[in-house]
Scaffold this active site. Structure first.
Site, PDB file in Angstrom:
ATOM      1  N   LYS A 166       0.820  -1.222   0.000  1.00  0.00           N
ATOM      2  CA  LYS A 166       0.000   0.000   0.000  1.00  0.00           C
ATOM      3  C   LYS A 166       0.846   1.260   0.000  1.00  0.00           C
ATOM      4  O   LYS A 166       0.458   2.262  -0.589  1.00  0.00           O
ATOM      5  CB  LYS A 166      -0.965   0.001   1.191  1.00  0.00           C
ATOM      6  CG  LYS A 166      -2.115  -0.971   1.005  1.00  0.00           C
ATOM      7  CD  LYS A 166      -3.337  -0.580   1.786  1.00  0.00           C
ATOM      8  CE  LYS A 166      -4.507  -1.441   1.379  1.00  0.00           C
ATOM      9  NZ  LYS A 166      -5.716  -1.223   2.132  1.00  0.00           N
ATOM     10  N   LYS A 178     -10.989  -2.334  -3.743  1.00  0.00           N
ATOM     11  CA  LYS A 178     -11.787  -1.103  -3.911  1.00  0.00           C
ATOM     12  C   LYS A 178     -10.949   0.010  -4.490  1.00  0.00           C
ATOM     13  O   LYS A 178     -11.445   0.870  -5.198  1.00  0.00           O
ATOM     14  CB  LYS A 178     -12.284  -0.619  -2.539  1.00  0.00           C
ATOM     15  CG  LYS A 178     -13.180  -1.560  -1.811  1.00  0.00           C
ATOM     16  CD  LYS A 178     -13.738  -0.842  -0.581  1.00  0.00           C
ATOM     17  CE  LYS A 178     -14.086  -1.819   0.511  1.00  0.00           C
ATOM     18  NZ  LYS A 178     -13.004  -2.074   1.457  1.00  0.00           N
ATOM     19  N   LYS A 218      -5.097  -8.816  -6.227  1.00  0.00           N
ATOM     20  CA  LYS A 218      -6.430  -9.079  -5.677  1.00  0.00           C
ATOM     21  C   LYS A 218      -7.430  -8.021  -6.142  1.00  0.00           C
ATOM     22  O   LYS A 218      -7.046  -6.874  -6.412  1.00  0.00           O
ATOM     23  CB  LYS A 218      -6.388  -9.164  -4.155  1.00  0.00           C
ATOM     24  CG  LYS A 218      -6.207  -7.860  -3.447  1.00  0.00           C
ATOM     25  CD  LYS A 218      -6.566  -8.008  -1.963  1.00  0.00           C
ATOM     26  CE  LYS A 218      -6.544  -6.630  -1.316  1.00  0.00           C
ATOM     27  NZ  LYS A 218      -7.245  -6.536  -0.071  1.00  0.00           N
TER      28      LYS A 218
HETATM   29  N1  AQP Z   1     -10.080  -9.703  -3.416  1.00  0.00           N
HETATM   30  C1  AQP Z   1     -10.445 -10.224  -2.265  1.00  0.00           C
HETATM   31  N2  AQP Z   1     -10.632 -11.560  -2.145  1.00  0.00           N
HETATM   32  C2  AQP Z   1     -11.030 -12.108  -0.957  1.00  0.00           C
HETATM   33  N3  AQP Z   1     -11.262 -11.370   0.149  1.00  0.00           N
HETATM   34  C3  AQP Z   1     -11.083 -10.031   0.064  1.00  0.00           C
HETATM   35  N4  AQP Z   1     -11.217  -9.045   0.958  1.00  0.00           N
HETATM   36  C4  AQP Z   1     -10.914  -7.868   0.366  1.00  0.00           C
HETATM   37  N5  AQP Z   1     -10.578  -8.061  -0.909  1.00  0.00           N
HETATM   38  C5  AQP Z   1     -10.665  -9.391  -1.133  1.00  0.00           C
HETATM   39  C6  AQP Z   1     -11.633  -9.260   2.326  1.00  0.00           C
HETATM   40  O1  AQP Z   1     -12.707  -8.382   2.608  1.00  0.00           O
HETATM   41  C7  AQP Z   1     -12.641  -7.988   3.965  1.00  0.00           C
HETATM   42  C8  AQP Z   1     -12.751  -6.500   4.033  1.00  0.00           C
HETATM   43  O2  AQP Z   1     -11.621  -5.904   3.413  1.00  0.00           O
HETATM   44  P1  AQP Z   1     -11.367  -4.354   3.569  1.00  0.00           P
HETATM   45  O3  AQP Z   1     -12.220  -3.630   2.636  1.00  0.00           O
HETATM   46  O4  AQP Z   1     -11.517  -3.948   4.953  1.00  0.00           O
HETATM   47  O5  AQP Z   1      -9.853  -4.169   3.247  1.00  0.00           O
HETATM   48  P2  AQP Z   1      -9.012  -4.604   2.060  1.00  0.00           P
HETATM   49  O6  AQP Z   1      -8.626  -6.021   2.178  1.00  0.00           O
HETATM   50  O7  AQP Z   1      -7.877  -3.671   2.010  1.00  0.00           O
HETATM   51  O8  AQP Z   1      -9.998  -4.438   0.831  1.00  0.00           O
HETATM   52  P3  AQP Z   1      -9.810  -3.688  -0.480  1.00  0.00           P
HETATM   53  O9  AQP Z   1     -11.004  -3.864  -1.288  1.00  0.00           O
HETATM   54  O10 AQP Z   1      -8.523  -4.079  -1.090  1.00  0.00           O
HETATM   55  O11 AQP Z   1      -9.775  -2.175  -0.050  1.00  0.00           O
HETATM   56  P4  AQP Z   1      -8.717  -1.099  -0.354  1.00  0.00           P
HETATM   57  O12 AQP Z   1      -8.591  -1.080  -1.826  1.00  0.00           O
HETATM   58  O13 AQP Z   1      -9.303   0.136   0.219  1.00  0.00           O
HETATM   59  O14 AQP Z   1      -7.466  -1.514   0.322  1.00  0.00           O
HETATM   60  C9  AQP Z   1     -11.316  -8.513   4.529  1.00  0.00           C
HETATM   61  O15 AQP Z   1     -11.573  -9.675   5.294  1.00  0.00           O
HETATM   62  C10 AQP Z   1     -10.530  -8.852   3.314  1.00  0.00           C
HETATM   63  O16 AQP Z   1      -9.657  -9.919   3.550  1.00  0.00           O
END
Ligand code: AQP
Length: 339
Positions: free
Chosen positions: A116, A203, A200
Site C-alpha cells: 500500500k 476497492k 487481488k
Molecule cells: N479480493 C479479495 N478476495 C477475498 N477477500 C477479500 N477481501 C478484500 N478483498 C478481497 C476481504 O474483505 C474484507 C474487508 O476488506 P477491507 O475492505 O476492509 O480491506 P481490504 O482487504 O484492504 O480491501 P480492499 O477492497 O482491497 O480495499 P482497499 O482497496 O481500500 O485496500 C477482509 O476480510 C478482506 O480480507
C-alpha cells in the site's frame, strides 16, 4: 486456544469505497453463515480507512453504504452487533497499548504496508504502518476467538495472535486474551482483479473494470465479464493446466464457488469451450447472486436515519463489552482506573 473461552466472532470492513465481489465471497458471505452458530460482532472500520486520506463527506457516505451492504448481504443486526469503529473509543485505547507490546521488527515484515505504501514509504502515514496493531486491538477488545477474513489478511491475523500471546506472557495473565483463529474460505480465499489475475480485486484499484461492485446492475456485470482479461487457449480439462493462467483460474474459481461445485466438475463441464461461452454462463450466475444484493443496498441507502439507528444501537452494545475489557487491561498494565 483455551477450551473454556466463549466463541466470539469479530471482523471488519473498511468504508473506503463500494463493496465488491472479493469482499463478499472472501469475507462477508462467511460473516452471514457464522451468525447462525456464534456470537458475532461486525464493524465498519473507519479508523482503518483514514490510514490513507479520505474525503470527509465521502467517508460518511461510505460508512452508511458499507452498513447497508452488511445488511443487504444478510447480516442480521438483531442477532449480530453492527457498528462503526470510531464510535467505540476502546479500539483506539487498546491500539495504543498494543503499539507498546508489538515490536518494530514484526511491523516491518508486514507485506500489506509495503504494497500500500508503494515506492514512497517515507510519505505513508504512520497509521498505515501500525494498522495491524489497531486490527489486533479490534479483535482482542472483544476477546474474539474467530476472525473471518480473506486470505490477504492472514499475516495481520498472525500478528494479532503474536500480540495476544506476548501480552499474556509479559503481564503473566495466562489466557487473558484468547489466541484468535482465522477463518478463511478454503475454496476461494482470494478473488483476483478482472484485469490482472495476479492482483487481488480491490476497492482502490483505479479501473472499474477490475472488479464487480455489489451495486453493479446486470448490464455492468455482463460488460465487465466480457471485458475481463483471459488468454487465447480454450478451457483445459485439468487443474494443473491452469497453473500459468491466473486470469482463467480466477474466473473458473469464481464460477465454481458461486455454483457450489468443485473445480474438477467445472472443468468437466467447460473443458474445450472457448472463454466467450463460459463468460456468458459466469455472467448469468453473477447477475443472479449480485443483483438482488445491489438492489437491497440501493433501497437501504435511501433511509440514512434507519442505518444511523442501527449503528447507534450496535455501538452501545459494543461499548459495553469494550469498556469492561479496557478497564481490565488497564488494571493489568498498572494504570489507575476510576469508577
Ligand atoms: N479480493 C479479495 N478476495 C477475498 N477477500 C477479500 N477481501 C478484500 N478483498 C478481497 C476481504 O474483505 C474484507 C474487508 O476488506 P477491507 O475492505 O476492509 O480491506 P481490504 O482487504 O484492504 O480491501 P480492499 O477492497 O482491497 O480495499 P482497499 O482497496 O481500500 O485496500 C477482509 O476480510 C478482506 O480480507
Amino acid at each position: 486456544m483455551n477450551k473454556n473461552a466463549k466463541s466470539v466472532v469479530f471482523s471488519g470492513v473498511q468504508p473506503t469505497g463500494n463493496l465488491h465481489l472479493g469482499n463478499y465471497l472472501g469475507a462477508i458471505k462467511n460473516f452471514v453463515e457464522l451468525q447462525k452458530k456464534m456470537e458475532c460482532i461486525y464493524c465498519v472500520v473507519d479508523l482503518h480507512a483514514i490510514t490513507t486520506f479520505q474525503d470527509p463527506k465521502e467517508l460518511k457516505k461510505n460508512i452508511l453504504d458499507t452498513t447497508a451492504g452488511f445488511i443487504a448481504c444478510g447480516i442480521d443486526f438483531k442477532k449480530s452487533i453492527i457498528f462503526n469503529q470510531s464510535s467505540v473509543s476502546g479500539h483506539a485505547e487498546l491500539a495504543w497499548i498494543f503499539n507498546c507490546v508489538s515490536r518494530v521488527g514484526w511491523m516491518s515484515r508486514m507485506t500489506q504496508f509495503k504494497e500500500k505504501a508503494g515506492k514512497n514509504k517515507e510519505n505513508a502515514s504512520v497509521g498505515l504502518y501500525v494498522y495491524p496493531n489497531l486490527m489486533a486491538a479490534d479483535i482482542l477488545l472483544y476477546k474474539a476467538t474467530h476472525v473471518p477474513v480473506g486470505d490477504d489478511q492472514k499475516q495481520h491475523l498472525e500478528l494479532a495472535r503474536d500480540i495476544a500471546q506476548k501480552f499474556n506472557n509479559d503481564f503473566k495473565v495466562k489466557d487473558f486474551f484468547p489466541i484468535p483463529e482465522p477463518l478463511i474460505q478454503k475454496k476461494l480465499s482470494r478473488v483476483m482483479s478482472l484485469r490482472d489475475g495476479t492482483k487481488k480485486m480491490s476497492k482502490s484499484e483505479e479501473s472499474d473494470y477490475a472488479r464487480i461492485d455489489l451495486q453493479d446492475g446486470e448490464d455492468e456485470i455482463v460488460k465487465k465479464i466480457k471485458k475481463a482479461k483471459t488468454d487465447s487457449s480454450p478451457i483445459p480439462s485439468k487443474i494443473d493446466d491452469l497453473k500459468n493462467r491466473p486470469e482463467a483460474l480466477n474466473l473458473l474459481n469464481i464460477y465454481s464457488f458461486i455454483t457450489d461445485t468443485t473445480m474438477e466438475k467445472t472443468l468437466d463441464k467447460m473443458a474445450g469451450k472457448d472463454f466467450s461461452k463460459f463468460k456468458n454462463e459466469l455472467s448469468d450466475v453473477l447477475v443472479a447472486t449480485v443483483c438482488p444484493i445491489g438492489k437491497k443496498i440501493k433501497e437501504l441507502k435511501k433511509d440514512s436515519k434507519y442505518l444511523l439507528q442501527i449503528l447507534q444501537e450496535g455501538a452501545n452494545k459494543a461499548d459495553l463489552i469494550a469498556q469492561k475489557n479496557v478497564k481490565m487491561v488497564k488494571e493489568i498494565v498498572g494504570f489507575i482506573t476510576h469508577q
